[in-house]
Motif scaffolding. Sequence first.
Motif, mmCIF file in Angstrom:
data_model
loop_
_atom_site.group_PDB
_atom_site.id
_atom_site.type_symbol
_atom_site.label_atom_id
_atom_site.label_comp_id
_atom_site.label_asym_id
_atom_site.label_seq_id
_atom_site.Cartn_x
_atom_site.Cartn_y
_atom_site.Cartn_z
ATOM 1 N N LEU A 189 -1.378 -1.032 -10.430
ATOM 2 C CA LEU A 189 -1.686 0.004 -9.451
ATOM 3 C C LEU A 189 -3.194 0.222 -9.506
ATOM 4 O O LEU A 189 -3.711 0.730 -10.497
ATOM 5 N N GLY A 225 -7.114 1.037 -7.390
ATOM 6 C CA GLY A 225 -7.673 1.731 -6.227
ATOM 7 C C GLY A 225 -6.721 2.793 -5.726
ATOM 8 O O GLY A 225 -6.542 2.949 -4.504
ATOM 9 N N TRP A 226 -6.055 3.447 -6.593
ATOM 10 C CA TRP A 226 -5.108 4.573 -6.401
ATOM 11 C C TRP A 226 -3.912 4.266 -5.508
ATOM 12 O O TRP A 226 -2.843 4.853 -5.697
ATOM 13 N N ASN A 227 -4.001 3.359 -4.528
ATOM 14 C CA ASN A 227 -2.802 3.185 -3.669
ATOM 15 C C ASN A 227 -2.457 1.733 -3.395
ATOM 16 O O ASN A 227 -1.692 1.433 -2.481
ATOM 17 N N ASN A 228 -3.012 0.811 -4.208
ATOM 18 C CA ASN A 228 -2.690 -0.609 -3.998
ATOM 19 C C ASN A 228 -1.832 -1.109 -5.154
ATOM 20 O O ASN A 228 -2.281 -1.114 -6.312
ATOM 21 N N LYS A 260 0.874 -1.169 0.000
ATOM 22 C CA LYS A 260 0.000 0.000 0.000
ATOM 23 C C LYS A 260 0.912 1.220 0.000
ATOM 24 O O LYS A 260 1.785 1.356 0.864
ATOM 25 N N SER A 288 0.311 7.440 -1.751
ATOM 26 C CA SER A 288 -0.509 8.210 -2.707
ATOM 27 C C SER A 288 -0.314 7.606 -4.097
ATOM 28 O O SER A 288 0.597 6.800 -4.326
ATOM 29 N N PHE A 289 -1.174 8.056 -5.003
ATOM 30 C CA PHE A 289 -1.076 7.577 -6.397
ATOM 31 C C PHE A 289 0.286 7.954 -6.983
ATOM 32 O O PHE A 289 0.969 7.129 -7.601
ATOM 33 N N SER A 290 0.730 9.196 -6.716
ATOM 34 C CA SER A 290 2.017 9.638 -7.293
ATOM 35 C C SER A 290 3.185 8.868 -6.666
ATOM 36 O O SER A 290 4.163 8.551 -7.343
#
Length: 175
Positions: free
Chosen positions: A131, A133-136, A102, A105-107
């Motif tokens: 990648l 759900g933006w952070n998995n 996890k 953040s996305f970036s």
Amino acid sequence: MHFQVPLATLSHILFGGHHGRFSTQLEKIRWNHVGESSNRNLIYRFRTFCASRDLAAKKCVPCNSKDLQAMTEESATEFLLKVAGWNLVNANGTLKLNRSWKVKSFSKGLELFQLVGNVAETEGHHPDLHLVGWNNITIEIWTHAVGGLTENDFILAAKINGLNLHHLLRKNASA
Ligand SMILES: C[C@H](O)[C@H](O)[C@H]1CNC2=NC(N)=NC(=O)C2=N1
């Protein structure tokens, strides 16, 4: 049946009389037992560390070399001991390695991909990057040319384990 243990005996067992000789003996027994098992554990962990470090120092070979072939599940299970945190999966008969994190953040996830991507490009051996759900993040590694696992995959996993990713990961990062 109740055993009446004289207080003196109990204190002797617990705290040792005669200059603590008994408790020293007890301590020695406890230490030898704990010491031995934790020594064994330490030796095992040291051996695993060395095996992992040796793997990370290797170089991937070109996947189109003719004598490259997929390893057995038994060999893969042995190699798996050298790459802490990675899982062995059988996807419809194709053995793969995978590991999930996890990220903060996305970036930061994209930053992680870039770090991993640099290693992959250097090695000429590439993971499948997910990648969602933006952070998995899930990274899968397998040798496409042979439809299974080769040492290349474990070398890449060991090199990924050697990257400093902590600043990109959430505290309870192992998803
Ligand atoms: C020639 C070169 O080794 C191949 O194109 C590489 C590129 N990266 C690769 N990466 C992975 N994971 N499997 C491959 O079969 C593969 N082939």
